[in-house]
Enzyme design. Structure first.
Site, PDB file in Angstrom:
ATOM      1  N   HIS A  77       0.858  -1.179   0.000  1.00 14.66           N
ATOM      2  CA  HIS A  77       0.000   0.000   0.000  1.00 14.66           C
ATOM      3  C   HIS A  77       0.900   1.238   0.000  1.00 14.66           C
ATOM      4  O   HIS A  77       2.097   1.152   0.281  1.00 14.66           O
ATOM      5  CB  HIS A  77      -0.898   0.005   1.228  1.00 14.66           C
ATOM      6  N   GLU A  79       1.099   3.797   2.036  1.00 14.31           N
ATOM      7  CA  GLU A  79       1.681   4.128   3.334  1.00 14.31           C
ATOM      8  C   GLU A  79       2.810   3.174   3.700  1.00 14.31           C
ATOM      9  O   GLU A  79       3.833   3.603   4.243  1.00 14.31           O
ATOM     10  CB  GLU A  79       0.597   4.118   4.433  1.00 14.31           C
ATOM     11  N   SER A 102      -7.842   8.235   2.950  1.00 13.29           N
ATOM     12  CA  SER A 102      -7.934   7.751   4.332  1.00 13.29           C
ATOM     13  C   SER A 102      -7.311   6.359   4.435  1.00 13.29           C
ATOM     14  O   SER A 102      -7.612   5.475   3.630  1.00 13.29           O
ATOM     15  CB  SER A 102      -9.402   7.700   4.764  1.00 13.29           C
ATOM     16  N   CYS A 104      -6.450   2.578   5.181  1.00 12.78           N
ATOM     17  CA  CYS A 104      -7.200   1.371   5.496  1.00 12.78           C
ATOM     18  C   CYS A 104      -6.788   0.876   6.887  1.00 12.78           C
ATOM     19  O   CYS A 104      -5.900   1.430   7.527  1.00 12.78           O
ATOM     20  CB  CYS A 104      -6.935   0.310   4.424  1.00 12.78           C
ATOM     21  N   CYS A 107      -3.011  -0.066   7.087  1.00  8.90           N
ATOM     22  CA  CYS A 107      -2.113   1.089   7.194  1.00  8.90           C
ATOM     23  C   CYS A 107      -2.348   1.867   8.489  1.00  8.90           C
ATOM     24  O   CYS A 107      -1.406   2.438   9.047  1.00  8.90           O
ATOM     25  CB  CYS A 107      -2.262   1.978   5.962  1.00  8.90           C
TER      26      CYS A 107
END
Length: 170
Positions: A77, A79, A102, A104, A107
């Site tokens: 991901h 992040e 935002s 998940c 993360c």
């Protein structure tokens, strides 16, 4: 003592502004780095989510993008890519994770696990991740409701609904 409860006074972290909230101009400047990563990911055929991790002194520690498609790796991901690019830090106290969307639960867990102090979010209209949970655990959340981030995700979701549903586990 007045007999009523008052919140404890906390000294600001070194290198952080004296105000309680992050300056939105600074947050938007940092978001530009994450948005650039998101656009690069889209150009590579991936999911357009980007992130950047900034140190307490404002230094860019690392940035990255969602690379699930490009790397055939469901754990990459935006992040996590930014976190990995930052390398090992002695502490993550005072750092800021900036993300176009935002985060998940995966993360959000990373933010909590390593004590990242603040998360700047480009938008949460297309996906409302774990940022309320993070706020409830003392992480400062700065939600910018950025029109470019929202448009990028809405367009992607409309064009690639199956890939988006795969990404969010739907």
């Amino acid at each position: 003592m007045t007999g009523r409860w008052e919140p404890p006074r906390v000294a600001p972290l070194p290198g952080w502004p004296q105000s309680d909230l992050m300056d939105h101009a600074q947050a938007r400047a940092w978001l530009a780095t994450a948005l650039e990563e998101a656009r690069a990911g889209l150009a590579e055929g991936g999911i357009p989510i980007g992130a950047a991790l900034y140190g307490a002194d404002g230094t860019l520690l690392g940035c990255g993008r969602n690379r699930r498609v490009q790397d055939d790796d469901a754990s990459t991901h935006a992040e996590t890519a930014a976190f990995r690019a930052a390398g090992r830090q002695r502490s993550y106290r005072g750092t800021t994770m900036v993300t176009t969307l935002s985060p998940c639960w995966y993360c959000s867990g990373l933010v909590r696990q390593f004590g990242i102090s603040r998360v700047v979010i480009g938008e949460a209209a297309t996906f409302h991740g774990g940022h309320d949970w993070l706020a409830g655990h003392g992480v400062e959340i700065v939600l910018l409701d950025d029109a470019d981030c929202t448009a990028l995700m809405r367009d992607f979701i409309a064009r690639h609904p199956a890939l988006w549903n795969e990404d969010i586990g739907a």
